[in-house]
Structure formats: structure tokens, C-alpha cells
Design a protein around this motif. Structure first.
Motif, mmCIF file in Angstrom:
data_model
loop_
_atom_site.group_PDB
_atom_site.id
_atom_site.type_symbol
_atom_site.label_atom_id
_atom_site.label_comp_id
_atom_site.label_asym_id
_atom_site.label_seq_id
_atom_site.Cartn_x
_atom_site.Cartn_y
_atom_site.Cartn_z
ATOM 1 N N MET A 175 0.823 -1.216 0.000
ATOM 2 C CA MET A 175 0.000 0.000 0.000
ATOM 3 C C MET A 175 0.853 1.261 0.000
ATOM 4 O O MET A 175 1.936 1.294 0.582
ATOM 5 C CB MET A 175 -0.912 0.001 1.215
ATOM 6 N N ARG A 176 0.343 2.290 -0.660
ATOM 7 C CA ARG A 176 0.957 3.607 -0.699
ATOM 8 C C ARG A 176 -0.113 4.651 -0.405
ATOM 9 O O ARG A 176 -1.287 4.448 -0.727
ATOM 10 C CB ARG A 176 1.575 3.872 -2.075
ATOM 11 N N GLU B 277 -15.617 -2.505 -14.527
ATOM 12 C CA GLU B 277 -15.906 -1.895 -15.824
ATOM 13 C C GLU B 277 -15.789 -0.372 -15.739
ATOM 14 O O GLU B 277 -16.294 0.258 -14.817
ATOM 15 C CB GLU B 277 -17.322 -2.278 -16.274
ATOM 16 N N ARG B 278 -15.097 0.204 -16.687
ATOM 17 C CA ARG B 278 -14.905 1.656 -16.797
ATOM 18 C C ARG B 278 -14.161 2.237 -15.585
ATOM 19 O O ARG B 278 -14.234 3.422 -15.318
ATOM 20 C CB ARG B 278 -16.249 2.393 -16.987
ATOM 21 N N HIS B 279 -13.478 1.398 -14.832
ATOM 22 C CA HIS B 279 -12.700 1.864 -13.678
ATOM 23 C C HIS B 279 -11.283 1.334 -13.788
ATOM 24 O O HIS B 279 -11.035 0.299 -14.405
ATOM 25 C CB HIS B 279 -13.317 1.381 -12.362
ATOM 26 N N SER B 280 -10.357 2.017 -13.144
ATOM 27 C CA SER B 280 -8.998 1.499 -13.002
ATOM 28 C C SER B 280 -8.540 1.752 -11.571
ATOM 29 O O SER B 280 -8.978 2.711 -10.926
ATOM 30 C CB SER B 280 -8.042 2.155 -13.997
ATOM 31 N N PHE B 281 -7.673 0.879 -11.098
ATOM 32 C CA PHE B 281 -7.291 0.895 -9.692
ATOM 33 C C PHE B 281 -5.781 0.733 -9.551
ATOM 34 O O PHE B 281 -5.126 0.067 -10.356
ATOM 35 C CB PHE B 281 -8.002 -0.236 -8.932
ATOM 36 N N ASP B 282 -5.252 1.326 -8.467
ATOM 37 C CA ASP B 282 -3.838 1.155 -8.135
ATOM 38 C C ASP B 282 -3.587 -0.186 -7.452
ATOM 39 O O ASP B 282 -2.508 -0.768 -7.580
ATOM 40 C CB ASP B 282 -3.373 2.274 -7.208
ATOM 41 N N ARG B 283 -4.578 -0.642 -6.704
ATOM 42 C CA ARG B 283 -4.462 -1.896 -5.976
ATOM 43 C C ARG B 283 -5.798 -2.641 -6.058
ATOM 44 O O ARG B 283 -6.862 -2.027 -5.974
ATOM 45 C CB ARG B 283 -4.117 -1.660 -4.491
ATOM 46 N N GLY C 14 1.941 0.331 -12.707
ATOM 47 C CA GLY C 14 2.501 0.342 -11.360
ATOM 48 C C GLY C 14 1.591 -0.294 -10.330
ATOM 49 O O GLY C 14 1.931 -0.325 -9.140
ATOM 50 N N GLY C 15 0.444 -0.823 -10.772
ATOM 51 C CA GLY C 15 -0.528 -1.379 -9.845
ATOM 52 C C GLY C 15 -0.225 -2.804 -9.426
ATOM 53 O O GLY C 15 0.622 -3.491 -10.013
ATOM 54 N N ARG C 16 -0.949 -3.261 -8.384
ATOM 55 C CA ARG C 16 -0.775 -4.619 -7.858
ATOM 56 C C ARG C 16 -2.127 -5.246 -7.577
ATOM 57 O O ARG C 16 -3.031 -4.586 -7.069
ATOM 58 C CB ARG C 16 0.040 -4.610 -6.563
ATOM 59 N N ASP D 12 3.982 -3.309 -14.369
ATOM 60 C CA ASP D 12 5.064 -2.325 -14.433
ATOM 61 C C ASP D 12 4.959 -1.567 -15.747
ATOM 62 O O ASP D 12 5.311 -2.088 -16.811
ATOM 63 C CB ASP D 12 6.412 -3.036 -14.325
ATOM 64 N N GLY D 13 4.449 -0.353 -15.679
ATOM 65 C CA GLY D 13 4.282 0.450 -16.891
ATOM 66 C C GLY D 13 3.318 -0.205 -17.858
ATOM 67 O O GLY D 13 2.283 -0.735 -17.470
#
Length: 223
Positions: free
Chosen positions: A83-84, A149-155, A176-178, A197-198
């Protein structure tokens, strides 16, 4: 002279310290996760008849045949999530709301938590209370293709084990997500981390065996 409130506060502090020490002895080393677990009382999220067992490193039963993951397992998954501060998180399988609260304590900018049983989702919202400023709990099929759907997440955190990785979940990761989950195979359930990664294809890292209940797709029919 200390009053009842002071004595109760001291007792909670001692209990929290012992809880964290026990987790350290079980191999949990991530200091941020340990600090969050010290600050978020697991007993607040446990079913009332089982609260006396909340500080033990065991899974606890929830309604609808669900379980509250053992603290050391939750800690392993949260540590792998890396987590960040400010990250946007998709959590699949709210359960009691305990892990949701830990994600908020670990600095999530927002947690979107999906629970297949409406009754569990309602109870989790009540337990989380003011933490809902940083989280939303929805009754939804978290393993279905519409969950991201229509969303993006870092984690992305899947609080359970699945037989196969739903392909729409890695696709919902930002660069950069996990994504962290339990994956069942002939060797049992293991911790799996998908790291993006990218713009490169996501990399898969396999971790230790975990005691995790299976995740079931679809909306729960029992409210």
C-alpha cells in the motif's frame, strides 16, 4: 486514581500490544500493517458471540457461510499489496469490513469494496461508520466482469481463493498497480501477486500457502 475508563483503555492497549507481538512471532514483519492492526480493533468487526476470540490468529465464521480471515493471512495479503498513501483500491469480498478498515488505515485514498451478500454489505457499512468517508461498500458480484468496468485501480485485493484469475481484474490495474489474491491449484491455495510495471504485460509472483476460503462468483441470493 485511575477510573474505569482508564482501566479499560489500558486493558485494550495491553491486548493490542500482545496481539501484534503474536503476529510478529508468526512471521509478520511489515511495520505499517502491524501498526494498522494495532489501531483497528478486530473485535469491533467480529460477530458479537465471538468477540472474545477476535485477538486470536484464527478465522472466524460470519453469516452466509463466510469467514473473517485469520489476522496473519490478512497481514500477508496486505503486505504483498504494498500500500501507498492515496492509492485507489478495489476490494473483492468485504465480509465483516475489517480488512476494508485496515486498507483505509494504511492510507488508501479510496476503497471500493464489493460484497456478494447484501446483508453482509449492510453490516459492514454500519461497522465502518465514519471510515465510509474513505470507502464505499456495495452489494455486487466482485468476480463478475462488471466489477471493474470503466474503472482502473492502483491496488486490487481479492479476499479469498479462486480457481482461476478473472482476466478483467489485471486489465483494471493502473501502470505500477498490484493485484493480490489466493489462487487454488493441486497444491492448495497460494498467495499470488500480479504486478503491472508500466505498459509491460503484468508479472505474476507466487507466494506462500494460505488458509483462505473459496470465493464464489455471482450475487448472493440470501439478503
Amino acid at each position: 486514581m485511575a477510573g474505569p475508563d482508564d482501566a479499560a483503555g489500558l486493558s485494550r492497549a495491553i491486548g493490542s500490544a500482545a496481539f501484534v507481538l503474536a503476529l510478529r512471532e508468526r512471521g509478520v514483519r511489515d511495520t505499517a500493517v502491524l501498526r494498522a492492526m494495532e489501531q483497528v480493533p478486530r473485535e469491533h468487526f467480529a460477530p458479537a458471540p465471538l468477540r472474545e476470540h477476535a485477538r486470536r490468529d484464527i478465522a472466524l465464521p460470519l453469516p452466509q457461510g463466510q469467514t473473517m480471515t485469520a489476522p496473519s493471512v490478512a497481514a500477508a495479503m496486505l503486505g504483498a499489496l504494498d500500500m501507498r498513501p492515496g492509492v485507489r483500491v478495489l476490494e473483492i469480498g468485504t465480509g465483516s469490513g475489517y480488512v476494508t478498515a485496515l486498507l483505509v488505515r494504511l492510507g488508501a485514498g479510496h476503497v471500493r469494496s464489493l460484497e456478494r451478500y447484501p446483508g453482509l454489505a449492510r453490516a459492514a457499512r454500519e461497522r465502518l461508520g465514519v471510515n465510509l468517508n474513505d470507502a464505499t461498500v456495495e452489494a455486487a458480484d466482485g468476480l463478475g466482469p462488471d466489477s471493474a468496468e470503466r474503472h482502473s485501480f492502483d491496488r486490487i485485493l481479492v479476499n479469498g481463493g479462486v480457481a482461476a484469475l478473472p482476466p478483467h481484474l489485471p486489465a483494471a490495474l493502473k501502470p505500477g498497480g498490484r493485484l493480490v489474491m489466493g489462487l487454488w491449484s493441486g497444491r492448495g491455495c497460494r498467495l499470488v501477486t500480479i504486478a503491472r510495471d508500466g505498459e509491460a504485460p503484468p508479472a505474476r509472483l507466487e507466494g506462500p500457502a494460505l488458509r483462505l476460503g473459496p470465493m464464489t462468483p455471482g450475487r448472493g441470493r440470501v439478503s
